[in-house]
Design a protein around this motif. Structure first.
Motif, PDB file in Angstrom:
ATOM      1  N   SER A  63      -6.126  -1.977  -4.499  1.00  5.67           N
ATOM      2  CA  SER A  63      -4.842  -2.191  -4.356  1.00  5.67           C
ATOM      3  C   SER A  63      -4.639  -3.820  -4.772  1.00  5.67           C
ATOM      4  N   LYS A  87       2.254  -9.230  -3.398  1.00  6.18           N
ATOM      5  CA  LYS A  87       3.201  -8.532  -2.638  1.00  6.18           C
ATOM      6  C   LYS A  87       3.273  -8.644  -1.523  1.00  6.18           C
ATOM      7  N   GLU A  89       2.606  -6.374   0.933  1.00  5.73           N
ATOM      8  CA  GLU A  89       1.453  -5.606   1.520  1.00  5.73           C
ATOM      9  C   GLU A  89       0.137  -6.645   1.337  1.00  5.73           C
ATOM     10  N   ASP A  90       0.154  -7.787   0.731  1.00 15.32           N
ATOM     11  CA  ASP A  90      -0.735  -8.595   0.719  1.00 15.32           C
ATOM     12  C   ASP A  90      -0.836  -9.323   2.079  1.00 15.32           C
ATOM     13  N   THR A  91      -0.041  -9.408   2.981  1.00 16.21           N
ATOM     14  CA  THR A  91       0.199 -10.104   4.010  1.00 16.21           C
ATOM     15  C   THR A  91      -0.768  -9.733   4.865  1.00 16.21           C
ATOM     16  N   SER A 118       9.344 -10.558   1.121  1.00 15.22           N
ATOM     17  CA  SER A 118      10.191  -9.765   0.063  1.00 15.22           C
ATOM     18  C   SER A 118      11.072 -10.734  -0.989  1.00 15.22           C
TER      19      SER A 118
END
Length: 118
Positions: A63, A87, A89-91, A118
């Motif tokens: 990822s 991204k 999604e890296d949170t 975002s």
């Protein structure tokens, strides 16, 4: 006693960059395997990246391949995780770890929040 303290986290926009630092005290990084993990509440812990002792090799989760870079500076006794092209999604909460060769003990930092909007 070995202590690890993360810094450099915070808020970034998608596509931005952050560099996490892991300052190590109580020992030197020589001979230690370094790894970064991350965890989202309610989800399992994910291995993000590893750097083997002696810089023998690196590992990156699929990822983050091509976006994150793990490194260490033995003179500063600090490990790093450079995070580019972030991204949402890296949170997660990111943890650094250090494990000496020949030891069963893995030392963990307290974690640091990374939030990507975002």
């Amino acid at each position: 006693e070995v202590d690890l303290v993360e810094s450099g986290g915070g808020l970034a926009q998608a596509g931005g960059s952050l560099r996490l630092s892991c300052a190590v005290s109580g020992t030197t990084l020589d001979g230690y395997n370094i790894a970064w993990f991350r965890q989202v509440p309610g989800k399992g812990r994910e291995g993000v990246s590893c750097l083997s002792a002696g810089n023998a090799g690196t590992y990156y989760a699929d990822s983050v391949k091509g976006r994150f870079t793990i490194s260490s500076d033995n003179a500063k006794n600090t490990a790093y995780l450079q995070m580019d092209s972030l991204k949402p999604e890296d949170t997660a909460v990111y943890y650094c770890t250090a494990e000496a060769q020949g030891s069963r003990s893995t030392y963990w930092g307290q974690g640091i929040q990374v939030t990507v909007s975002s």
